[in-house]
Design an enzyme around this catalytic site. Structure first.
Site, PDB file in Angstrom:
ATOM      1  N   ILE A 249     -26.201  -6.623  -7.785  1.00 48.77           N
ATOM      2  CA  ILE A 249     -25.473  -6.663  -9.032  1.00 48.77           C
ATOM      3  C   ILE A 249     -24.987  -8.016  -9.706  1.00 48.77           C
ATOM      4  CG2 ILE A 249     -23.812  -5.294 -10.593  1.00 48.77           C
ATOM      5  CD1 ILE A 249     -24.593  -2.994  -8.896  1.00 48.77           C
TER       6      ILE A 249
ATOM      7  N   ARG B  92     -18.956 -13.810   1.288  1.00 50.66           N
ATOM      8  CA  ARG B  92     -18.752 -14.011   2.451  1.00 50.66           C
ATOM      9  C   ARG B  92     -19.217 -15.517   2.981  1.00 50.66           C
ATOM     10  NH1 ARG B  92     -20.102  -8.500   3.281  1.00 50.66           N
ATOM     11  NH2 ARG B  92     -18.141  -7.209   3.783  1.00 50.66           N
TER      12      ARG B  92
ATOM     13  N   ARG C  38     -16.187  -1.026  -7.909  1.00 51.66           N
ATOM     14  CA  ARG C  38     -15.189   0.314  -7.730  1.00 51.66           C
ATOM     15  C   ARG C  38     -13.829   0.062  -8.110  1.00 51.66           C
ATOM     16  NH1 ARG C  38     -18.622   4.285  -7.194  1.00 51.66           N
ATOM     17  NH2 ARG C  38     -17.588   5.326  -5.373  1.00 51.66           N
TER      18      ARG C  38
ATOM     19  N   GLU D  57     -10.390   8.662 -11.616  1.00 54.60           N
ATOM     20  CA  GLU D  57     -11.065   8.943 -12.807  1.00 54.60           C
ATOM     21  C   GLU D  57     -11.706  10.520 -12.924  1.00 54.60           C
ATOM     22  OE1 GLU D  57     -15.194   7.036 -11.951  1.00 54.60           O
ATOM     23  OE2 GLU D  57     -13.848   5.805 -12.478  1.00 54.60           O
TER      24      GLU D  57
ATOM     25  N   HIS E  18     -17.302   4.891 -16.605  1.00 50.44           N
ATOM     26  CA  HIS E  18     -17.949   4.882 -15.413  1.00 50.44           C
ATOM     27  C   HIS E  18     -19.542   5.488 -15.637  1.00 50.44           C
ATOM     28  CE1 HIS E  18     -17.648   5.187 -10.820  1.00 50.44           C
ATOM     29  NE2 HIS E  18     -18.725   4.542 -11.188  1.00 50.44           N
TER      30      HIS E  18
END
Length: 315
Positions: free
Chosen positions: A156, A176, A234, A263, A281
């Site tokens: 994404i 990373r 998230r 939520e 969401h």
């Protein structure tokens, strides 16, 4: 032929529910008035769990299903699944990545534009008659040519970056390690430094114990009073208290959020903040993508029961 028993944790669209009901004996946990009693009754016979990313499968739920061998998640996030229990018992877990990447990246950019160009308040200005009585809407800020930081460059995050290139934005990212396919984008190893050199900080990380509240007061301070946060990952990746304090104190310019702790019962401070864009969401919320997610969720179940490799395994 005897059908396998599935514990279904939450509701699915009819285009998924019909095929599930036809293929399996489905036990609808979310409809039970006494969920503990329901789980105690059906759990011993459950072969697999079908769940959603927002609902997952708790340690207690997994423990109540001694025959459980598979958890199929409708959604890319699997942080709500108690993975430690799955590892200790050899339970397979799958999710539905890739099929939702483009939609989530689309809405991330849409949220940035709506927040910075204030399209919602501008429409309200027209509808209320303020344009006719008060004149032009107050000036907003430019998006094209600004600096974007992407925290987490998975599928994404990469798709967001590709879209932002079309706006002539200077792109940096934190992950990373440097990512192939991100040539021309600056690799920044930590979130604070990334925020310091960004106008708009996109949060696109998977949620893990290590990333919990990675966007904290220090990161927001580094982002500064002209900076914005866009979170389509998230809720746990952002310290909501620190974010609300920064929004209300003018320490950042704004935030656009598609995910929230607890939520749909979000912190009421979000509802009164004037510099935050709220979304329910629904980053993957298109008919085409939800159908593809449901098919992949069901295909993973089919593969498991056929003794074949999972299409998109997590464990």
């Amino acid at each position: 032929m005897t059908k396998h028993h599935i514990l279904q944790v939450g509701a699915y669209p009819e285009w998924d529910q019909g095929p599930l009901d036809a293929a399996y004996t489905v036990h609808r946990w979310w409809e039970a008035a006494d969920k503990d009693a329901f789980l105690a009754k059906v759990g011993p016979g459950v072969d697999a769990i079908a769940t959603r990313g927002d609902l997952g499968a708790s340690e207690a739920m997994i423990a109540a299903c001694p025959k459980l061998k598979m958890i199929s998640v409708f959604g890319v996030g699997y942080d709500a699944v108690h993975l430690a229990s799955c590892r200790s018992r050899g339970i397979r877990v799958s999710n539905t990545p890739d099929v939702l990447t483009e939609d989530v990246a689309d809405i991330a950019v849409a949220m940035l534009l709506a927040l910075v160009r204030r399209t919602g308040p501008a429409e309200a200005w027209v509808r209320s008659g303020d344009w006719a009585t008060k004149g032009m809407f107050p000036l907003t800020r430019k998006v094209s040519g600004t600096r974007a930081g992407i925290l987490g460059l998975g599928r994404i995050g990469m798709a967001i970056g590709r879209r932002l290139q079309g706006f002539g934005m200077e792109i940096a990212y934190s992950a990373r390690s440097p990512k192939p396919g991100a040539e021309g984008w600056a690799f920044v190893p930590d979130a604070v430094t990334l925020a310091k050199q960004s106008d708009h900080l996109f949060v696109a990380l998977a949620a893990t114990p290590e990333t919990r509240h990675i966007v904290n007061a220090t990161v927001l301070q580094a982002l500064g009073p002209e900076g914005t946060v866009i979170n389509i990952s998230r809720a746990a990746n952002v310290d909501e208290t620190a974010l609300l304090d920064a929004l209300e104190g003018g320490r950042i310019a704004g935030a656009a959020l598609d995910v929230f702790e607890g939520e749909p019962n979000l912190n009421p401070r979000f509802l009164t903040a004037t510099n935050v864009l709220l979304q329910p969401h629904h980053g993957s919320g298109t008919i085409e993508t939800r159908k593809a997610m449901g098919k992949l969720m069901r295909d993973n179940l089919t593969a498991h029961f056929a003794g074949q490799p999972l299409l998109t395994p997590v464990l």
